[in-house]
Design an enzyme around this catalytic site. Structure first.
Site, PDB file in Angstrom:
ATOM      1  CE  LYS A 190      -2.518  34.479  46.163  1.00 18.85           C
ATOM      2  NZ  LYS A 190      -2.525  33.121  46.781  1.00 18.85           N
ATOM      3  CD  GLU A 264       8.227  31.672  35.252  1.00 24.15           C
ATOM      4  OE1 GLU A 264       7.657  30.832  34.499  1.00 24.15           O
ATOM      5  OE2 GLU A 264       8.617  31.417  36.391  1.00 24.15           O
ATOM      6  CD  GLU A 395       2.670  24.429  32.424  1.00 18.53           C
ATOM      7  OE1 GLU A 395       3.820  24.676  32.779  1.00 18.53           O
ATOM      8  OE2 GLU A 395       1.726  25.235  32.533  1.00 18.53           O
TER       9      GLU A 395
END
Length: 778
Positions: A190, A264, A395
């Protein structure tokens, strides 16, 4: 303008790349796409737009994948799996080679389509992304050929669900599909809803090379489509690249399912500049670290840490360089910084920068004009940032650099590690000794020395801590797509008619073993241990949360020293453990018989052999030097996880303890072991061997009690780095681990993993890049 004026100003004229071939390809499909399932295209349904972020114009309509679409794709992948496996490595290598060649043949089309869909500059897609895509398929064609000889006893994991992000759409596809196909697995992928077009073009080249139907399936859609893929029971392995928040949800959703998982996730990578660094080179490194792909890189060097003595000079150089960066149309070959992927991401960047300013940071943005149409954000520098500031911890995923200073190398390491993430780090110094001393101290999966954002198919990539677990690329990445073809079955602890039953009953209460000392349980309660005939044979302490807290503190205190002890010294201690256990072998055999009703002699002998095996491995689990395309030496260094919680198997009370604790400590970890709940007395006897065998305090801690309840607490503990669970309820441990996304390892109940599986479970690989040049002045 005269030639002299041109040389004086160095203005760049426009150099636009033509979008015509990509737009023509879209027109061939009427700019409407269905899914690619079972080698065929479905009709477009429930479509949504994908837009060019540089202009806001619509490029195409994509289909929103439903649970039914996911089920059809998984069924196609499952149907294709037997034939794809049976094809063999050599046959699969030919398809991987053909895919690499087709990527190269269509390289310009892929590059232009990626830039239109994603917004990154055409120079980056053309010169970095697409060549790396081809490299991954070539590299894994080689691994497919070598699979049987290099990985004997292993086979492909099966049907893989893969979910990729929008920042490197085609490259992330290659990172995931190439190793899966090489190992004989099939794929349902996906892509991100913002950037699906190059994945659909890749589906076309799968048809062009004649890839068997169902081997690769691509279903587009938003997060609900991804959730359906995660939840599907016929998926054997999931690989996800994306945010840490979504990674937690996936870890929780897959807990206890038996699905292999690679995550990840996010990062807040430090970029350390020491006073002896080449400052001009380091400035160019910063440009690559944070303004490459508009800073939309999981391992972007978004935290600049500069030694105090050079801070002012370095910041001034950096500001001058920022003024030369060109923000503009990503299809213009002179643009350095393109568009942010979507308005929602642009808004998040702006909000976080404003939050940083409100917390006291000083904002610097370039004076260069920034396009007003489309999703553009100027290169930004925040100075005077506190280590706990929101912009230093969260982040941002944009072209925003936050700067701090340090005085000593020790302070630099402390600041660098002061986030929950651990994806990458850059070290800049002319002292290679200093860099190699500091690299192992940084909590990050990839370290670049005097370089940044270096990637290659031969070098593994992945994070520590809340940046995820698992590796992608190289040999270590291939392991993520392999499983044992013939697991070893462990015999159960059932009494035999010929068993020895004459061991004396001992009236004792065994204590816990924490920090090198026997300790009474904080609860004040004891557990009765029963023999095979149901009679009481002893008592052990009932471990509690406070006992585990003390054990974790002891293990953490011991882990730094034990992890840096030489493999040779760790081996000597393991050999000494075997020697002292051998002196008491008759006693331990009798204890096993007393608990299980089985003759314990063979189990003690097997435990001695296990100690010898792991003593042998203690100084032989070598790393590797990866051969990459770039002029770099890449050192792949296995490092211990740190503090491990281990739930030992129920059967074989002594051997189950030794088989799990020995590999963990042999490879430099400190351990909190929860022994067999039914037969714990062998473990409490064994700590007497630990006390006489020079094992440092805190390296091995033993807490008896209700195994699953104790392991759940360890899995929830934020200062535990990993958990091994040899039991029947892995969902309990995997769901509890989401707090800090620690690594969990839950082998199939009743099986004994191979030694190489223990080696991988007890370590994480840090890849250290050392660039070099052969352009010498003489």
């Amino acid at each position: 303008m005269s030639v002299a004026e041109i040389f004086e100003t160095m203005d760049y004229g426009p150099a636009p790349e033509s979008a015509a071939p990509a737009l023509a390809w879209l027109s061939q499909h009427q700019s409407r796409f269905g899914h690619f399932i079972g080698g065929a295209w479905t009709a477009p349904t429930a479509t949504f737009p994908t837009n060019n972020p540089a202009t806001g114009t619509e490029l195409a309509q994509l289909s929103q994948g439903s649970a039914e679409d996911i089920a059809a794709a998984v069924a196609a992948a499952r149907t294709a799996l037997p034939a794809w496996r049976a094809l063999g490595g050599a046959g699969r290598a030919r398809y991987l080679y053909a895919l690499a060649r087709q990527v190269q043949k269509h390289a310009r089309l892929f590059a232009v389509l990626e830039t239109l869909d994603n917004g990154k500059p055409i120079r980056e897609t053309r010169d970095i992304d697409i060549p790396l895509v081809a490299r991954h398929f070539y590299h894994h064609a080689g691994w497919a050929t070598l699979l049987e000889s290099e990985f004997p006893g292993y086979e492909g994991v099966g049907v893989c669900g893969q979910i990729i992000p929008w920042n490197f759409p085609l490259l992330m596809l290659a990172w995931k599909i190439a190793p899966a196909l090489a190992t004989g697995s099939t794929v349902v992928l996906k892509p991100a809803e913002f950037t699906s077009l190059t994945a659909l073009l890749f589906a076309e080249i799968c048809q062009e090379v004649g890839l068997p139907d169902g081997v690769v399936n691509i279903v587009t859609g938003d997060g609900t489509t991804g959730a359906a893929l995660v939840a599907h029971p016929e998926i054997d392995k999931l690989a996800f690249t994306g945010s840490t928040e979504v990674g937690r949800l996936i870890r929780k959703a897959t807990a206890g399912s038996g699905k292999k998982l690679t995550l990840e996730l996010g990062g807040k990578s430090p970029f350390l500049v020491f006073e002896d660094a080449d400052l001009d080179a380091a400035v160019e490194g910063v440009v690559d670290a944070i303004w490459f792909n508009q800073g939309q890189v999981c391992c972007a060097g978004s935290r600049l840490l500069v030694q105090e003595s050079i801070e002012a000079r370095f910041i001034e150089k950096l500001k001058r360089r920022m003024e030369t960066l060109r923000v503009g149309d990503p299809m213009d070959k002179v643009a350095d910084i393109g568009a942010i992927v979507a308005p929602v991401q642009l808004a998040r960047i702006s909000e976080l920068v404003q939050a940083g300013v409100e917390e006291g940071a000083t904002l610097y943005q370039t004076t260069q004009a920034c396009p007003t149409n489309g999703c553009f954000y100027p290169p930004t520098l925040l100075t005077g940032v506190a280590p706990a500031s929101v912009v230093a911890q969260q982040e941002i995923f944009g072209p925003v650099l936050v700067a701090m200073s340090f005085r000593t190398p020790a302070e630099a390491v402390a600041l660098a590690n002061n986030t929950p993430y651990g994806l990458a780090a850059s070290l800049w110094s002319e002292s290679l000794n200093q860099c190699l001393e500091l690299a192992p101290k940084l909590k990050a999966g990839t370290i670049w020395i005097n370089g940044t954002n270096l990637f290659d198919a031969a070098a593994g990539f992945g994070g520590y801590r809340e940046s995820g677990f698992g590796r992608e690329g190289g040999r270590e990445g291939l392991w993520e797509y392999l499983v044992e073809s013939t697991p070893v079955v462990v015999p159960s602890s059932q009494a035999s008619a010929s068993a020895t039953k004459e061991a004396p009953t001992l009236d004792q209460t065994a204590k816990l073993y924490i920090g090198g000392k026997q300790a009474r349980p904080d609860s004040g309660y004891s557990r009765r241990v029963l023999g095979p005939d149901g009679t009481s044979i002893g008592l052990v302490g009932e471990g509690s949360r406070k006992d585990l807290r003390n054990a974790v503190e002891a293990a953490r205190a011991a882990s730094a020293g034990w992890g840096t002890t030489s493999g040779h010294n760790r081996a000597q201690i393991l050999y000494y453990l075997a020697e002292n256990l051998n002196y008491r072998s008759t006693e331990f055999a009798a204890r096993i018989a007393q608990q299980t009703g089985l003759d314990g002699t063979a189990e003690v002998d097997a435990a001695l052999q296990s100690l010898f095996v792991w003593a042998a491995w203690a100084d032989k689990n070598d790393g590797a030097v990866h051969r990459t395309v770039q002029k770099s030496v890449v050192l792949a260094m296995p490092e211990p996880l740190g503090v491990l919680g281990i739930a030992c198997p129920s059967a074989q009370p002594l051997l189950g303890l030794i088989n799990t604790v020995a590999p963990a400590i042999a490879l430099g970890n400190a351990v909190i072991a929860v022994p067999s709940e039914a037969h714990p007395l062998s473990a409490t006897d064994f700590y007497q061997v630990l006390e006489t065998s020079d094992v440092p305090s805190g390296v091995v801690n033993i807490v008896t009690g209700e195994r699953d309840a104790l392991l759940k607490t360890l899995a929830e503990h934020d200062d535990v780095d990993g958990v091994w669970y040899f039991g029947e309820n892995p969902a309990l441990v995997e769901a509890a681990s989401v707090g800090n996304l620690k690594r969990t390892w839950c082998p199939k109940p009743g099986t004994l993993p191979r030694p190489d599986a223990f080696l991988r479970a007890a370590t994480q690989v840090k890849n250290i890049w050392l660039p070099y040049t052969d352009e010498l002045p003489w």
